[in-house]
Design an enzyme around this catalytic site. Sequence first.
Site, PDB file in Angstrom:
ATOM      1  N   LYS A  13       0.836  -1.214   0.000  1.00 39.48           N
ATOM      2  CA  LYS A  13       0.000   0.000   0.000  1.00 39.48           C
ATOM      3  C   LYS A  13       0.872   1.267   0.000  1.00 39.48           C
ATOM      4  CE  LYS A  13      -1.893  -1.325   3.951  1.00 39.48           C
ATOM      5  NZ  LYS A  13      -1.231  -2.630   4.224  1.00 39.48           N
ATOM      6  N   ARG A  87      -9.453   0.721   9.067  1.00 48.70           N
ATOM      7  CA  ARG A  87      -9.108  -0.692   9.191  1.00 48.70           C
ATOM      8  C   ARG A  87      -9.975  -1.395  10.225  1.00 48.70           C
ATOM      9  NH1 ARG A  87      -3.075   0.423   9.144  1.00 48.70           N
ATOM     10  NH2 ARG A  87      -2.510  -1.660   9.710  1.00 48.70           N
ATOM     11  N   ARG A 126      11.903  -5.599   4.837  1.00 53.55           N
ATOM     12  CA  ARG A 126      11.700  -4.155   4.612  1.00 53.55           C
ATOM     13  C   ARG A 126      12.677  -3.326   5.447  1.00 53.55           C
ATOM     14  NH1 ARG A 126       5.913  -1.593   5.341  1.00 53.55           N
ATOM     15  NH2 ARG A 126       6.036  -2.746   7.297  1.00 53.55           N
ATOM     16  N   ARG A 159      11.775  -1.360  10.652  1.00 54.03           N
ATOM     17  CA  ARG A 159      10.715  -0.795  11.491  1.00 54.03           C
ATOM     18  C   ARG A 159      10.562  -1.637  12.749  1.00 54.03           C
ATOM     19  NH1 ARG A 159       5.338   0.549   7.949  1.00 54.03           N
ATOM     20  NH2 ARG A 159       4.359  -0.701   9.557  1.00 54.03           N
ATOM     21  N   ARG A 170       0.153  -8.377  13.932  1.00 51.08           N
ATOM     22  CA  ARG A 170      -0.461  -7.508  12.910  1.00 51.08           C
ATOM     23  C   ARG A 170      -1.316  -8.315  11.954  1.00 51.08           C
ATOM     24  NH1 ARG A 170       4.759  -5.044  10.667  1.00 51.08           N
ATOM     25  NH2 ARG A 170       3.475  -4.036   9.083  1.00 51.08           N
TER      26      ARG A 170
HETATM   27  P1  AP5 Z   1       4.917  -1.619   1.774  1.00 46.10           P
HETATM   28  O1  AP5 Z   1       4.515  -0.851   0.574  1.00 46.10           O
HETATM   29  O2  AP5 Z   1       5.687  -0.914   2.830  1.00 46.10           O
HETATM   30  O3  AP5 Z   1       3.628  -2.384   2.397  1.00 46.10           O
HETATM   31  P2  AP5 Z   1       2.350  -1.806   3.145  1.00 46.10           P
HETATM   32  O4  AP5 Z   1       1.173  -2.498   2.596  1.00 46.10           O
HETATM   33  O5  AP5 Z   1       2.366  -0.313   3.131  1.00 46.10           O
HETATM   34  O6  AP5 Z   1       2.662  -2.403   4.584  1.00 46.10           O
HETATM   35  P3  AP5 Z   1       2.632  -1.785   6.031  1.00 46.10           P
HETATM   36  O7  AP5 Z   1       3.389  -2.762   6.882  1.00 46.10           O
HETATM   37  O8  AP5 Z   1       3.132  -0.364   6.053  1.00 46.10           O
HETATM   38  O9  AP5 Z   1       1.141  -1.827   6.351  1.00 46.10           O
HETATM   39  P4  AP5 Z   1       0.524  -1.866   7.713  1.00 46.10           P
HETATM   40  O10 AP5 Z   1      -0.899  -1.681   7.355  1.00 46.10           O
HETATM   41  O11 AP5 Z   1       0.869  -3.023   8.550  1.00 46.10           O
HETATM   42  O12 AP5 Z   1       1.245  -0.648   8.465  1.00 46.10           O
HETATM   43  P5  AP5 Z   1       0.820   0.861   8.754  1.00 46.10           P
HETATM   44  O13 AP5 Z   1       2.030   1.670   8.604  1.00 46.10           O
HETATM   45  O14 AP5 Z   1      -0.414   1.241   8.034  1.00 46.10           O
HETATM   46  O15 AP5 Z   1       5.750  -2.908   1.281  1.00 46.10           O
HETATM   47  C1  AP5 Z   1       6.332  -3.790   2.206  1.00 46.10           C
HETATM   48  C2  AP5 Z   1       7.696  -4.262   1.691  1.00 46.10           C
HETATM   49  O16 AP5 Z   1       7.499  -5.014   0.494  1.00 46.10           O
HETATM   50  C3  AP5 Z   1       8.657  -3.114   1.324  1.00 46.10           C
HETATM   51  O17 AP5 Z   1       9.948  -3.491   1.673  1.00 46.10           O
HETATM   52  C4  AP5 Z   1       8.537  -2.996  -0.196  1.00 46.10           C
HETATM   53  O18 AP5 Z   1       9.730  -2.533  -0.796  1.00 46.10           O
HETATM   54  C5  AP5 Z   1       8.203  -4.429  -0.598  1.00 46.10           C
HETATM   55  N1  AP5 Z   1       7.321  -4.518  -1.762  1.00 46.10           N
HETATM   56  C6  AP5 Z   1       6.201  -3.779  -2.003  1.00 46.10           C
HETATM   57  N2  AP5 Z   1       5.636  -4.144  -3.165  1.00 46.10           N
HETATM   58  C7  AP5 Z   1       6.408  -5.143  -3.658  1.00 46.10           C
HETATM   59  C8  AP5 Z   1       6.333  -5.958  -4.838  1.00 46.10           C
HETATM   60  N3  AP5 Z   1       5.371  -5.818  -5.749  1.00 46.10           N
HETATM   61  N4  AP5 Z   1       7.284  -6.906  -5.002  1.00 46.10           N
HETATM   62  C9  AP5 Z   1       8.292  -7.071  -4.092  1.00 46.10           C
HETATM   63  N5  AP5 Z   1       8.408  -6.331  -2.967  1.00 46.10           N
HETATM   64  C10 AP5 Z   1       7.475  -5.380  -2.764  1.00 46.10           C
HETATM   65  O19 AP5 Z   1       0.407   0.742  10.302  1.00 46.10           O
HETATM   66  C11 AP5 Z   1       1.358   0.480  11.296  1.00 46.10           C
HETATM   67  C12 AP5 Z   1       0.696   0.474  12.651  1.00 46.10           C
HETATM   68  O20 AP5 Z   1       0.105   1.773  12.918  1.00 46.10           O
HETATM   69  C13 AP5 Z   1      -0.472  -0.513  12.845  1.00 46.10           C
HETATM   70  O21 AP5 Z   1      -0.022  -1.810  13.175  1.00 46.10           O
HETATM   71  C14 AP5 Z   1      -1.235   0.164  13.990  1.00 46.10           C
HETATM   72  O22 AP5 Z   1      -0.580  -0.037  15.216  1.00 46.10           O
HETATM   73  C15 AP5 Z   1      -1.122   1.641  13.642  1.00 46.10           C
HETATM   74  N6  AP5 Z   1      -2.221   2.064  12.761  1.00 46.10           N
HETATM   75  C16 AP5 Z   1      -2.132   2.505  11.474  1.00 46.10           C
HETATM   76  N7  AP5 Z   1      -3.342   2.802  10.966  1.00 46.10           N
HETATM   77  C17 AP5 Z   1      -4.239   2.528  11.948  1.00 46.10           C
HETATM   78  C18 AP5 Z   1      -5.650   2.608  12.020  1.00 46.10           C
HETATM   79  N8  AP5 Z   1      -6.388   3.020  10.961  1.00 46.10           N
HETATM   80  N9  AP5 Z   1      -6.257   2.248  13.172  1.00 46.10           N
HETATM   81  C19 AP5 Z   1      -5.533   1.864  14.251  1.00 46.10           C
HETATM   82  N10 AP5 Z   1      -4.183   1.742  14.245  1.00 46.10           N
HETATM   83  C20 AP5 Z   1      -3.536   2.079  13.108  1.00 46.10           C
END
Ligand code: AP5
Length: 214
Positions: A13, A87, A126, A159, A170
């Site tokens: 994402k 989410r 990552r 991270r 997660r």
């Molecule tokens: P990346 O693009 O970073 O993946 P992502 O889907 O953004 O993953 P996240 O881990 O950031 O999502 P998340 O939802 O767990 O975390 P968030 O920050 O929202 O890609 C991942 C890796 O794969 C990278 O190394 C990339 O290079 C590689 N990659 C990507 N595409 C690829 C491809 N096609 N081929 C090969 N490699 C590829 O949330 C973090 C925390 O914040 C949550 O756990 C929670 O505690 C809190 N939080 C956030 N939002 C909320 C909410 N709405 N409500 C409550 N708590 C929240």
Amino acid sequence: MIFLLFGPPGAGKGTQSAKLVKEKGMVHVSTGDLFRNAIKNETELGKKAKSLMDAGNLVPDDITIALVEETLKDLQGKDVILDGFPRTTVQAEGLEKILEKMDRKLEQALFIDVDENKLLQRLTGRRVCSNCGASYHVEFHPTKAEGVCDLCGGDVKQRKDDTEAAIKTRLQTYKENTLPLIDYYKTKGIYSAISGEGSTDEVYGRILQQLSVE
Ligand code: AP5
């Protein structure tokens, strides 16, 4: 246009949102990034979010909804990608109320689907720049010099929530809280899905096609 990119942790994402920002001038609203900035700046919000995030648990709905409302207020008239919010079903209902007040609506909820083994590989490999937030992968998208950001020269690190224990939490949290949004948005008639496997450019092409963006 305002649309949601959702899917499991590591689905891509953030990576795809960065491309949409760079190439299509959209605005990226990621609650994960907002919380990480709050932690970095040691704000009250950051203090509340830190331990929950490090362990892979969700920040409470009321705090998250208020944060998004504050952020979206400044983005009237802009093309917005929502990443990581909503989410939970409570957050999805909260978003509707926020957008109603702004006289806007969510146009698409686009799900990025990736096999769980691949997610683990992506998350454990990552690395993220602690200065500008650019995202890398030790195997799929390494930095040119080890530990140094190609874009700004900042320190590139793992991270805190990309440890195996936090990833497990997660994924479980995602299954319990976020997967039900598929049915939620199907009922609203705005759900669509793409495969998030293949190269980042292939996935990007699928997103543009699904959003009917040239
Ligand atoms: P990346 O693009 O970073 O993946 P992502 O889907 O953004 O993953 P996240 O881990 O950031 O999502 P998340 O939802 O767990 O975390 P968030 O920050 O929202 O890609 C991942 C890796 O794969 C990278 O190394 C990339 O290079 C590689 N990659 C990507 N595409 C690829 C491809 N096609 N081929 C090969 N490699 C590829 O949330 C973090 C925390 O914040 C949550 O756990 C929670 O505690 C809190 N939080 C956030 N939002 C909320 C909410 N709405 N409500 C409550 N708590 C929240």
